[in-house]
Design an enzyme around this catalytic site. Structure first.
Site, PDB file in Angstrom:
ATOM      1  N   SER A  44      31.069  37.299 -35.565  1.00 13.99           N
ATOM      2  CA  SER A  44      31.428  37.953 -34.296  1.00 13.99           C
ATOM      3  C   SER A  44      30.846  37.132 -33.156  1.00 13.99           C
ATOM      4  CB  SER A  44      30.842  39.365 -34.246  1.00 13.99           C
ATOM      5  OG  SER A  44      30.922  39.875 -32.924  1.00 13.99           O
ATOM      6  N   TYR A  81      23.563  44.831 -35.476  1.00 18.69           N
ATOM      7  CA  TYR A  81      24.858  44.241 -35.838  1.00 18.69           C
ATOM      8  C   TYR A  81      24.912  42.778 -35.405  1.00 18.69           C
ATOM      9  CZ  TYR A  81      29.915  43.349 -35.594  1.00 18.69           C
ATOM     10  OH  TYR A  81      31.172  42.802 -35.729  1.00 18.69           O
TER      11      TYR A  81
END
Ligand SMILES: NC(=O)c1ccc[n+]([C@@H]2O[C@H](COP(=O)([O-])OP(=O)(O)OC[C@H]3O[C@@H](n4cnc5c(N)ncnc54)[C@H](OP(=O)(O)O)[C@@H]3O)[C@@H](O)[C@H]2O)c1
Length: 269
Positions: free
Chosen positions: A145, A158
């Site tokens: 990401s 995350y």
């Protein structure tokens, strides 16, 4: 449509294939002619997707419904993958997130997130590698990401897991540099998917046009793969930014190899 002959391209394993980016990867890889092993927890979803794919493409599709964040599920997946010499591609896509502040988030949420995003991705990579090395062929696609690029207040845990995915994949690429094994790191930005529901963040709250479609994201990522890219960031229009980022990281690492502390840490003020 159905075929009993194995694909000459081999089998692509797609984790997190029951929705979002993984479902699109499954579709696109079937369209390219890969047989598939689809992994996620929701068996009914995987079976529906299998029926859809087999009605359109002459490929074999198998499903494995396991929880990759649980040691038993991960062992089952890892053992099946290790034993399957038809596997030529692994798409480590399954991932989850949480936006709860670290001070408040339950410990189980953190450990589950790390187990899926970090441990499962690493163990499944380890599961395919001996076969890939033996055959000097294979492709590993790890989905990270853009929030792995640098710390982001919204999702520190995350983001930390995706920084791991980026670092691990970069190291893996360097370790396999003398082989024919392909390694790609894909860093999507915000993309339309169920993940927002899972996090409890309405997509509408992000504003219109803030998110990329899953199809556009996967098609761009596969174009990057076809073009031989390592670090694919589908939403980054200025590709020199990625080059500069990687080069600056390498320069900083090289400059850090000094036996003495830097003067700013030794001079008294
Ligand atoms: N959407 C975004 O904005 C965005 C941005 C950057 C990166 N990403 C990354 O893209 C990847 C795909 O996410 P997505 O947006 O497509 O989300 P998604 O639609 O929520 O898909 C997540 C997939 O992972 C599977 N999964 C979740 N927990 C699992 C577990 N414990 N064991 C096995 N499978 C599990 C889910 O299936 P089951 O629920 O059936 O298990 C689902 O198929 C993730 O790695 C995510 O971090 C997404």
């Amino acid at each position: 449509m159905n075929q009993s002959n194995p694909s000459s391209l081999g089998t692509a394993v797609v984790t997190g294939a029951s929705s979002g980016l993984g479902k699109v990867y499954a579709h696109r890889l079937a369209a390219r002619g890969y047989d598939l092993l689809l992994i996620a927890r929701r068996k009914d979803r995987l079976e529906t997707i299998t029926t859809e794919l087999q009605s359109h493409f002459p490929v074999q599709v198998r499903v494995l419904a396991v929880d990759l964040a649980h040691p038993d599920g991960l062992s089952a997946a890892s053992e099946q993958i290790s034993a399957d010499a038809t596997i030529t591609m692994l798409v480590n896509n399954a991932g989850t997130s949480s936006v709860e502040p670290v001070a408040q988030v339950p410990v189980e949420t953190i450990t589950n997130l790390i187990a899926l995003n970090v441990t499962a991705l690493t163990v499944l990579t380890k599961a395919v590698l001996p076969g890939f090395v033996k055959r000097n062929a294979g492709t590993i696609i790890n989905i990270g990401s853009v929030v792995g690029i640098t710390g982001f207040a919204w999702v520190p845990v995350y983001g930390g897991t995706k920084a791991y995915v980026q670092n691990f994949t970069q190291g893996l690429k360097l370790q396999l540099a003398e082989t024919e094994i392909r390694v790609q790191y894909v860093a999507p930005a915000g993309t339309v998917s169920e993940s927002w529901d899972v996090m409890g963040v309405p997509m509408s709250s992000l504003g219109e046009g803030a998110l990329m479609d899953t199809e556009a994201c996967v098609d761009a990522a596969l174009k990057g793969l076809d073009d031989g890219e390592f670090f694919t960031a589908p939403s980054v229009h200025d590709e020199t930014l990625v080059q500069k980022y990687v080069e600056a990281s390498e320069t900083l690492l090289a400059a850090s190899q000094q036996p003495e502390p830097a003067p700013r840490y030794t001079s008294r003020s």
